[in-house]
Design an enzyme around this catalytic site. Sequence first.
Site, PDB file in Angstrom:
ATOM      1  CG  ASN A  83      67.887  44.420  19.190  1.00  0.00           C
ATOM      2  OD1 ASN A  83      68.662  45.023  19.745  1.00  0.00           O
ATOM      3  ND2 ASN A  83      67.626  44.921  17.753  1.00  0.00           N
ATOM      4  CG  HIS A 113      54.097  33.918  41.241  1.00  0.00           C
ATOM      5  ND1 HIS A 113      55.058  33.675  41.966  1.00  0.00           N
ATOM      6  CD2 HIS A 113      54.659  34.844  40.287  1.00  0.00           C
ATOM      7  CE1 HIS A 113      56.046  34.380  41.583  1.00  0.00           C
ATOM      8  NE2 HIS A 113      55.868  34.980  40.564  1.00  0.00           N
ATOM      9  N   GLY A 140      59.435  43.827  18.960  1.00  0.00           N
ATOM     10  CA  GLY A 140      60.052  44.109  20.247  1.00  0.00           C
ATOM     11  C   GLY A 140      58.745  44.478  21.417  1.00  0.00           C
ATOM     12  CB  THR A 163      47.561  34.491  27.281  1.00  0.00           C
ATOM     13  OG1 THR A 163      46.594  34.344  26.089  1.00  0.00           O
ATOM     14  CG2 THR A 163      47.963  35.984  27.552  1.00  0.00           C
ATOM     15  CE  LYS A 164      44.398  31.792  21.651  1.00  0.00           C
ATOM     16  NZ  LYS A 164      43.103  31.776  21.183  1.00  0.00           N
ATOM     17  NE  ARG A 178      41.578  37.062  20.961  1.00  0.00           N
ATOM     18  CZ  ARG A 178      40.886  37.964  21.523  1.00  0.00           C
ATOM     19  NH1 ARG A 178      41.026  39.317  20.892  1.00  0.00           N
ATOM     20  NH2 ARG A 178      40.447  37.965  22.552  1.00  0.00           N
TER      21      ARG A 178
END
Length: 194
Positions: A83, A113, A140, A163-164, A178
Amino acid sequence: MTEKEKMLAGEPYFSFGEELANERLHAKEVLFEFNGMAPSKVDERHALLRGLFGSVGSRFYVEPPFRCDYGYNIHWGEGSYANYNLVILDCNRVTIGDQVLIGPNVSIYTAGHPLDPVTRAQDIEFALPVTIGNRVWIGGGAILNPGVTIGDNTVIGAGSVVTKDIPANVVAVGNPCRVLREIRPEEIGNGPRG
């Protein structure tokens, strides 16, 4: 090893070398044309993406506006849809499986970074691949961070920050994202038929 080779290997690299800067400029030029085309020019828009992406299925759809860094690191599966306002920082490989649904305002980041501010100020960065399995739905506003993998059939809730790695066949939500629950067998294959 060139800076591009370092980038693709997940090693620290200088992001503003001539080769990489020229390749990013090329992608910006292609996407400027893609994002400016009339809504009815679907085939023409997708021809541009076929030339930009590393690989793409025969059926796919990307709503403009769309942004990416290079394009050639994006491998887009069969029947997958994105989308409005998808951003992919594809400094490393981004694999999008078959029949993936991507909601509006989703961001997929391979670029990272260094934590060390001195190194960071030298325009050194790194990039880790992102892999999205088949039949995944990404709600979204979700953000996928460098190096994550999302398993087949999984649903990522709107606004989640991944993040994992997230396994297959689950609903996962939140910041950080999670697993909320498994997708039950009776929920598979029982949706509406068109």
